[in-house]
Design a protein around this motif. Structure first.
Motif, mmCIF file in Angstrom:
data_model
loop_
_atom_site.group_PDB
_atom_site.id
_atom_site.type_symbol
_atom_site.label_atom_id
_atom_site.label_comp_id
_atom_site.label_asym_id
_atom_site.label_seq_id
_atom_site.Cartn_x
_atom_site.Cartn_y
_atom_site.Cartn_z
ATOM 1 N N GLN A 20 63.335 51.245 3.849
ATOM 2 C CA GLN A 20 63.834 50.834 5.157
ATOM 3 C C GLN A 20 64.714 51.896 5.811
ATOM 4 O O GLN A 20 65.004 51.787 7.001
ATOM 5 C CB GLN A 20 64.637 49.541 5.034
ATOM 6 C CG GLN A 20 63.789 48.314 4.776
ATOM 7 C CD GLN A 20 64.635 47.058 4.767
ATOM 8 O OE1 GLN A 20 65.692 46.998 4.138
ATOM 9 N NE2 GLN A 20 64.181 46.035 5.472
ATOM 10 N N ASP B 250 50.120 52.548 11.786
ATOM 11 C CA ASP B 250 51.556 52.435 12.053
ATOM 12 C C ASP B 250 52.111 53.737 12.612
ATOM 13 O O ASP B 250 52.936 53.734 13.531
ATOM 14 C CB ASP B 250 52.302 52.066 10.770
ATOM 15 C CG ASP B 250 52.107 50.615 10.375
ATOM 16 O OD1 ASP B 250 51.552 49.858 11.197
ATOM 17 O OD2 ASP B 250 52.489 50.244 9.250
ATOM 18 N N LEU C 65 56.018 49.455 9.905
ATOM 19 C CA LEU C 65 56.786 49.243 11.136
ATOM 20 C C LEU C 65 57.720 48.048 11.011
ATOM 21 O O LEU C 65 58.799 48.029 11.610
ATOM 22 C CB LEU C 65 55.836 49.049 12.317
ATOM 23 C CG LEU C 65 54.994 50.267 12.721
ATOM 24 C CD1 LEU C 65 54.131 49.935 13.925
ATOM 25 C CD2 LEU C 65 55.882 51.469 13.014
ATOM 26 N N ALA C 66 57.314 47.039 10.226
ATOM 27 C CA ALA C 66 58.178 45.869 10.046
ATOM 28 C C ALA C 66 59.473 46.248 9.332
ATOM 29 O O ALA C 66 60.535 45.669 9.603
ATOM 30 C CB ALA C 66 57.439 44.788 9.268
ATOM 31 N N ILE D 62 62.111 50.811 16.218
ATOM 32 C CA ILE D 62 61.154 50.388 17.233
ATOM 33 C C ILE D 62 61.870 49.734 18.412
ATOM 34 O O ILE D 62 61.561 50.001 19.583
ATOM 35 C CB ILE D 62 60.113 49.419 16.632
ATOM 36 C CG1 ILE D 62 59.285 50.124 15.550
ATOM 37 C CG2 ILE D 62 59.223 48.845 17.716
ATOM 38 C CD1 ILE D 62 58.395 51.221 16.066
ATOM 39 N N TRP E 94 61.906 48.196 11.925
ATOM 40 C CA TRP E 94 61.897 47.507 13.213
ATOM 41 C C TRP E 94 63.073 47.912 14.109
ATOM 42 O O TRP E 94 62.946 47.887 15.354
ATOM 43 C CB TRP E 94 61.908 45.992 12.996
ATOM 44 C CG TRP E 94 63.158 45.478 12.330
ATOM 45 C CD1 TRP E 94 63.378 45.338 10.999
ATOM 46 C CD2 TRP E 94 64.366 45.049 12.980
ATOM 47 N NE1 TRP E 94 64.635 44.850 10.759
ATOM 48 C CE2 TRP E 94 65.268 44.659 11.958
ATOM 49 C CE3 TRP E 94 64.762 44.954 14.308
ATOM 50 C CZ2 TRP E 94 66.546 44.199 12.250
ATOM 51 C CZ3 TRP E 94 66.045 44.487 14.602
ATOM 52 C CH2 TRP E 94 66.910 44.108 13.577
ATOM 53 N N GLN E 95 64.192 48.288 13.537
ATOM 54 C CA GLN E 95 65.345 48.655 14.362
ATOM 55 C C GLN E 95 65.050 49.894 15.203
ATOM 56 O O GLN E 95 65.449 49.977 16.376
ATOM 57 C CB GLN E 95 66.565 48.882 13.469
ATOM 58 C CG GLN E 95 67.073 47.613 12.798
ATOM 59 C CD GLN E 95 68.231 47.879 11.860
ATOM 60 O OE1 GLN E 95 68.290 48.902 11.199
ATOM 61 N NE2 GLN E 95 69.157 46.942 11.795
#
Length: 364
Positions: free
Chosen positions: A93, A251, A334-335, A341, A338-339
């Motif tokens: 992450q 992604d 991408l999940a 994004i 996410w921040q």
């Protein structure tokens, strides 16, 4: 040569420069920006690496050693974990760049005066190998002496994602964002200015084209160009330097598409501020310099002062570097990112809205 005529030309140029406020600001602004960035924000002595601790021993001595290592300020301990699986999750992450692991038999290892080759060191530092600056700082801790181990290092450094410490694995994902920033912003920074200089903007004003249609119409053709550049960089990086794409290719293209739009939005906004194509290119360079210096591409992000880090968080290249390195090297999705994004989406929305607002004023 007539000195009187020569002095008249020089005086005319100085007066024209005085009227050109943007160019005059660039003359003073670029040197000041470089001085501040290189003299204040750029720091190769990395401190405050985001770190998690997995203390499997759970003894007073292990806690004392962890606190002593943290006092060096190289590591910024933010998480205390319960299982090794949490380390991989946080690394993917991008929430941490290192993890300090204390084994269950920590105190027993400290008592060993003779260490057989098959035994591991008392402590282990797991490092995100996708960032070379973190690797270099981690090697400083590799020689950290522990009680009973004063004559030899007590920390084993393990590089995740780049165990061989290959420079291209760190550089190519960063170059992906740098090249897109340089080309996309530059292309669109002169878009509206060129229309104005060629007299085409007046024709567009006379048509029923709305400001949003004009702005999006300027951006869309370059999106395909940006994705072609992404493909070329990935292919050349793989063929020449064996740089992998460990995450989902879809992604990576999704993140690249969002970053291309963000860069194009910045370029269109700059074109509404500039009066000439030369000014537009100057402004594009003015925004490109802080991004490449503060994003973490050239210099370690963790070594920058907090004020410089706050400025860097407002720049799209900073977030795209985290996305590209996370997807390509850490196999993140991408999940999980996410921040980054969300920040790029907000950047696109704000810059496109500002560009449309300024175009609307011109159309009035």
């Amino acid at each position: 040569m007539n000195l009187r005529r020569l002095s008249a030309i020089v005086l005319k140029e100085l007066r024209q420069l005085r009227r050109d406020k943007l160019t005059f600001a660039m003359i003073a602004g670029i040197p000041l920006l470089q001085l501040v960035l290189f003299g204040y924000a750029i720091n190769m002595d990395v401190r405050g690496i985001e770190t998690a601790v997995l203390d499997q021993a759970g003894t007073a001595q292990s806690r004392e050693v962890v606190a002593e290592i943290a006092s060096s300020q190289v590591l910024d301990i933010r998480y205390h974990l319960d299982s090794p699986q949490d380390i991989d999750h946080l690394l993917r992450q991008g929430k941490i760049s290192a993890a300090l692991v204390v084994p269950r038999d920590f105190e027993a290892r400290l008592q060993r005066r003779d260490r057989p080759p098959q035994d591991r060191l008392p402590l282990q530092l797991v490092v995100d190998g996708s960032d070379q600056s973190v690797q270099a700082s981690a090697r400083q801790l590799a020689a950290y002496p522990l009680p009973g181990w004063e004559s030899r290092p007590g920390v084993e450094v393990v590089n995740f994602y780049n165990p061989e410490r290959l420079a291209p694995l760190n550089t190519v994902p960063g170059l992906l964002g740098v090249i897109l920033t340089m080309t996309m912003v530059m292309f669109t920074a002169v878009a509206l200015v060129r229309e104005r200089e060629h007299g085409n903007l007046e024709l567009l004003i006379a048509t029923p084209v709305s400001p949003w249609e004009l702005t999006i119409g300027k951006v869309l053709p370059f999106i395909g160009i940006g994705l072609i550049q992404v493909t070329v960089i990935l292919l050349v990086g793989h063929w020449l330097f064996a740089v992998p794409v460990r995450g989902a290719l879809l992604d990576l293209y999704g993140a690249s598409l969002l970053f291309v739009v963000a860069s194009l939005a910045l370029g269109v906004f700059l074109s509404t501020l500039a009066g000439t194509q030369f000014q537009a290119m100057q402004m594009a360079f003015f925004t490109f310099l802080p991004q490449i210096l503060l994003s973490g591409f050239m210099f370690p992000f963790a070594g920058m002062p907090k004020a410089a880090q706050w400025i860097a968080e407002l720049m799209p290249l900073t977030h795209y570097l985290r996305l590209s390195r996370g997807i390509m090297l850490r196999q993140a999705g991408l999940a999980e990112l996410w921040q980054e994004i969300v920040v790029l989406l907000l950047f696109c929305a704000v810059l496109l809205s500002l560009a449309v607002a300024r175009i609307h004023k011109r159309l009035d």
